[in-house]
Every structure is written in C-alpha cells, then in structure tokens.
Design an enzyme around this catalytic site. Structure first.
Site, PDB file in Angstrom:
ATOM      1  N   ARG A 202       0.863  -1.178   0.000  1.00 28.73           N
ATOM      2  CA  ARG A 202       0.000   0.000   0.000  1.00 28.73           C
ATOM      3  C   ARG A 202       0.902   1.231   0.000  1.00 28.73           C
ATOM      4  O   ARG A 202       2.000   1.211   0.563  1.00 28.73           O
ATOM      5  CB  ARG A 202      -0.906   0.008   1.231  1.00 28.73           C
ATOM      6  CG  ARG A 202      -1.820  -1.217   1.338  1.00 28.73           C
ATOM      7  CD  ARG A 202      -2.573  -1.211   2.657  1.00 28.73           C
ATOM      8  NE  ARG A 202      -3.468  -2.361   2.764  1.00 28.73           N
ATOM      9  CZ  ARG A 202      -3.135  -3.531   3.311  1.00 28.73           C
ATOM     10  NH1 ARG A 202      -1.908  -3.691   3.811  1.00 28.73           N
ATOM     11  NH2 ARG A 202      -3.990  -4.525   3.370  1.00 28.73           N
ATOM     12  N   LYS A 228      -1.900  -2.470   7.863  1.00 29.17           N
ATOM     13  CA  LYS A 228      -3.145  -2.013   8.473  1.00 29.17           C
ATOM     14  C   LYS A 228      -3.410  -2.760   9.777  1.00 29.17           C
ATOM     15  O   LYS A 228      -3.060  -3.927   9.929  1.00 29.17           O
ATOM     16  CB  LYS A 228      -4.314  -2.244   7.501  1.00 29.17           C
ATOM     17  CG  LYS A 228      -4.223  -1.427   6.228  1.00 29.17           C
ATOM     18  CD  LYS A 228      -5.320  -1.774   5.253  1.00 29.17           C
ATOM     19  CE  LYS A 228      -6.687  -1.389   5.779  1.00 29.17           C
ATOM     20  NZ  LYS A 228      -7.738  -1.598   4.763  1.00 29.17           N
ATOM     21  N   HIS A 297      -1.870   2.225  -6.442  1.00 30.36           N
ATOM     22  CA  HIS A 297      -2.785   1.122  -6.162  1.00 30.36           C
ATOM     23  C   HIS A 297      -2.922   0.217  -7.387  1.00 30.36           C
ATOM     24  O   HIS A 297      -3.118  -0.992  -7.257  1.00 30.36           O
ATOM     25  CB  HIS A 297      -4.158   1.648  -5.746  1.00 30.36           C
ATOM     26  CG  HIS A 297      -4.934   0.683  -4.914  1.00 30.36           C
ATOM     27  ND1 HIS A 297      -4.540   0.307  -3.650  1.00 30.36           N
ATOM     28  CD2 HIS A 297      -6.079  -0.009  -5.166  1.00 30.36           C
ATOM     29  CE1 HIS A 297      -5.407  -0.556  -3.152  1.00 30.36           C
ATOM     30  NE2 HIS A 297      -6.346  -0.761  -4.048  1.00 30.36           N
ATOM     31  N   ARG A 300      -0.279  -2.218  -7.221  1.00 34.44           N
ATOM     32  CA  ARG A 300      -0.634  -3.278  -6.258  1.00 34.44           C
ATOM     33  C   ARG A 300      -1.473  -4.346  -6.958  1.00 34.44           C
ATOM     34  O   ARG A 300      -1.280  -5.548  -6.775  1.00 34.44           O
ATOM     35  CB  ARG A 300      -1.384  -2.648  -5.091  1.00 34.44           C
ATOM     36  CG  ARG A 300      -1.763  -3.612  -3.963  1.00 34.44           C
ATOM     37  CD  ARG A 300      -2.213  -2.786  -2.766  1.00 34.44           C
ATOM     38  NE  ARG A 300      -2.897  -3.561  -1.755  1.00 34.44           N
ATOM     39  CZ  ARG A 300      -2.293  -4.284  -0.826  1.00 34.44           C
ATOM     40  NH1 ARG A 300      -0.967  -4.354  -0.812  1.00 34.44           N
ATOM     41  NH2 ARG A 300      -2.980  -4.947   0.084  1.00 34.44           N
ATOM     42  N   HIS A 323      -3.049  -9.205   3.314  1.00 35.45           N
ATOM     43  CA  HIS A 323      -4.471  -9.396   3.574  1.00 35.45           C
ATOM     44  C   HIS A 323      -4.668 -10.469   4.628  1.00 35.45           C
ATOM     45  O   HIS A 323      -3.893 -11.431   4.704  1.00 35.45           O
ATOM     46  CB  HIS A 323      -5.209  -9.804   2.302  1.00 35.45           C
ATOM     47  CG  HIS A 323      -5.313  -8.715   1.291  1.00 35.45           C
ATOM     48  ND1 HIS A 323      -5.903  -7.504   1.564  1.00 35.45           N
ATOM     49  CD2 HIS A 323      -4.884  -8.634   0.008  1.00 35.45           C
ATOM     50  CE1 HIS A 323      -5.837  -6.733   0.505  1.00 35.45           C
ATOM     51  NE2 HIS A 323      -5.221  -7.387  -0.452  1.00 35.45           N
ATOM     52  N   TYR A 332      -8.131  -7.669  -6.085  1.00 36.28           N
ATOM     53  CA  TYR A 332      -6.823  -7.197  -6.514  1.00 36.28           C
ATOM     54  C   TYR A 332      -6.303  -7.950  -7.729  1.00 36.28           C
ATOM     55  O   TYR A 332      -5.137  -7.848  -8.063  1.00 36.28           O
ATOM     56  CB  TYR A 332      -5.816  -7.331  -5.367  1.00 36.28           C
ATOM     57  CG  TYR A 332      -6.058  -6.298  -4.306  1.00 36.28           C
ATOM     58  CD1 TYR A 332      -5.460  -5.050  -4.384  1.00 36.28           C
ATOM     59  CD2 TYR A 332      -6.920  -6.544  -3.250  1.00 36.28           C
ATOM     60  CE1 TYR A 332      -5.691  -4.084  -3.427  1.00 36.28           C
ATOM     61  CE2 TYR A 332      -7.156  -5.584  -2.283  1.00 36.28           C
ATOM     62  CZ  TYR A 332      -6.546  -4.358  -2.377  1.00 36.28           C
ATOM     63  OH  TYR A 332      -6.790  -3.401  -1.434  1.00 36.28           O
TER      64      TYR A 332
END
Length: 367
Positions: A202, A228, A297, A300, A323, A332
């Site tokens: 990210r 995250k 992104h 990604r 993830h 994705y």
C-alpha cells in the site's frame, strides 16, 4: 417505562465527536492512522451531503439513501483514462461517479457512525436498517484495467532500471537555474517503482518505511512491512529489488538521524502524493507503445494479477499483499489477455499425456 432519551446532536456535532473517538483508537493500535483518516474523510463527506445543521436523530432511511445516491453520483477526480490526465467522460461532458468499491467503503463508514450513535444514545433507531441503496455489483471486465499487462509492467521496470537523460529543468532552464547533483533522484525512483511493482505494498506502507525495516537473514533481504491494523509482515525481496535498495542506500542523502527510507532531495520523508509523481516521471521514459498511466494502487493490482497468473500459491500472495483473508484477493486481480488459453494449453492433468506424445514424435516412425 419512559422512552429512551437521546442526545439530539446535530450531524456536525455527532461527526466531530465520532471522528475524535476514531482518531483516539490509533493511539491504542486498534486502527491504523491511514484507516482513521479514511473514516474521517467519509464522515466529513456525509456531513456535507446530509446537512451539518440537521439533527442526527431526525434522519430516516430515505435520508440516508439520498446521501448514498448523492455520493455515488459524486465525480471521482482520481479516475483517469489517458496519459494527458483527462478525466473519464470529459469528452461527453459527463463525469464518472464513484466506483462500486468506493460506494461500499462509504456505506461502511456511515454504518459505523450510526452504530456508534445508537450505542451512545444519539439516535433512537439506526436508519441504516431501513436503507435500501447498495453499491452496484462489479461484473464482467472493467472499462479500463487497473493492472498493467506484462509488457507494460516490464516496460516500466526497464525504464526505472535505465533512466533516460535528465529532464530539462535538471540540466538548465531559461532562467539559468541548474539542478545540483544531490537533487537527482533517479536511483530512488527506480527503487520506488520496483517495490510497488514487485511487492505491491500500500502507498501508506511505502512512505512509512524506515531504513531499519530492511534486514538480511541467511543471505536474503527482507522488508518488515507495518500494515493495516498494526499487523506486520516480513516479505523477501527479489534479487533485483535488493540490488536497487543497496544502490539507493549508497547514495541516500539523509543524515544518520533520518529514519525514513524514501527521502526528497531536501532530505524529507516522501508524502503519499509524491509517489504518483515518481511513477509519472519514470513512465515518461517508457516506450509509448508500452506506456499506460497507472496509480500506486494499480501497481498493487499488477503485483497480485501477475503472481496469481504465474501460479504462485494464493496464500503466499495474500501474505505478500498483507491481507487477512484469501477472499480479498479477488478485488486485486485482473483478467489477463490470453490467460485462459495458456492455462488450458498446459493443463496439469494432461501434461503427462502431452509429454508422452512428444517422446513418441522424437522416437520417429521407425522406433
């Protein structure tokens, strides 16, 4: 029994209190700063669309539907269709609305606000229960792919590894200004592109990276990525990326006290918006036939698409991207031209038969 008394806050007052709570969660690690800012941005948009002076408890399911529809029609300035930076729909006079993913994210943010409002006594009933607007399902191919094709991605990587001549402002300009040697950032730009294209972090993870996050174990270079929700993952670097990292660290302009990996020529940590400028600068060196505008992104998506298309284990791809759930990978991954034909041409259940046929052909008719 008396009815529950609610605190009749305005939409603005409720939003301010809720955002303050959300940002406080970053201190305990319950939310990452980037996630908290997404919630704050969505709640601010909700305030504008719903009306800051309305009482939160007076909003009905129909009012929430109107807000969700207004957001869905709101132009998405980030979406582009060409290298000139023209927004999609410009030629027809219509601006595109929000993507299905953005609509779903906005709805989740609003739902979280009302869940807290219900538990805090700001509303009698959660109006989201009566809301009927949902983001449209994404079906079929996208109008424009987010992932680069293999040819486009390889063109970008090659351009990063072989920077062209310095731009005009680097060698001089009409004003006679000349960029100093320490303002040249091609080595850093090459590292940025390689990290984004091969590991798919990210953009927030990339700009937060510090020099100390990269280490060597048993001869393999790793990047400890802080993702995250306070989760970390250690991702091994491909040899070419490790070499680019070493080349950059050898010329990195920061002093010993600067922890950030990626620095501007002024010695400051790169911001999220700077990363797009880096990609665009490298893209200008790509052959026009292999060039297509892409966002961080989008790179990604490129990582996920090509790792999965090459048969990489799905759980390994999940761990590279950071993830927690395999099902998230579906968002994705893009379809690649000719991918199904290649897959069926080398079907795992028929390889033995095909190998036997090749042996028979090599043996010849007189064998």
């Amino acid at each position: 029994m008396l009815p529950v008394q609610v605190n009749r806050l305005t939409v603005q007052e409720a939003a301010d209190r809720y955002v303050e709570l959300v940002r406080a969660k970053t201190v305990t690690g319950a939310l990452s700063p980037a996630t908290a800012e997404v919630y704050a941005r969505d709640v601010a948009t909700f305030v504008r669309l719903a009306g800051p002076d309305r009482v939160l408890d007076d909003l009905t399911g129909e009012d929430v539907d109107a807000v969700l529809l207004a957001f869905a029609r709101k132009p998405d300035e980030r979406r582009k269709i060409n290298g000139r930076g023209e927004a999609a729909g410009k030629s027809t006079g219509k601006q595109p609305g929000q993507s299905a993913a953005s609509q779903a994210r906005f709805r989740r943010s609003v739902s979280a606000l009302f869940r807290h409002a219900t538990s805090a006594g700001w509303v009698h009933l959660d109006p989201m229960a009566a809301s009927s607007v949902r983001a449209r399902e994404r079906g079929g191919l996208r109008p424009e792919r987010r992932a680069l094709t293999r040819e486009q991605a390889e063109g970008l990587i090659e351009a990063a590894g072989s920077p062209g001549a310095p731009p005009a402002e680097a060698t001089g300009s009409g004003s006679g200004r000349r960029r100093r040697a320490d303002q040249r950032t091609e080595v850093r730009d090459a590292l940025v592109v390689l990290l984004l294209t091969t590991l798919g972090p990210r953009v927030s993870e990339l700009v937060r990276a510090n020099v100390e996050d990269f280490y060597t174990n048993d001869g393999v270079r790793y990047w400890r990525i802080f993702g995250k929700g306070g989760r970390t993952r250690d991702v091994p670097l491909p040899d070419a990326v490790a070499a680019a990292l070493d080349a950059y660290l050898a010329v990195r302009a920061g002093g010993d006290g600067e922890k950030a990996l990626l620095l501007s020529w002024r010695g400051r940590r790169l911001a999220r918006g700077d990363v797009q400028a880096v990609i665009d600068r490298v893209q200008r060196q790509v052959d026009p036939g292999r060039r297509r505008a892409v966002t961080p992104h989008g790179l990604r998506h490129t990582t996920a698409t090509h790792l999965l298309a090459d048969g990489t284990d799905m759980d390994a791809v999940r761990r590279v991207l950071g993830h927690s759930d395999l099902s998230t990978l579906g968002r994705y991954r893009d379809d690649l031209p000719g991918e199904l034909e290649v897959a069926m041409g080398s079907h795992p259940l028929l390889r033995r038969r095909r190998g036997q046929a090749v042996q028979d052909d090599e043996a010849g008719p007189d064998a």
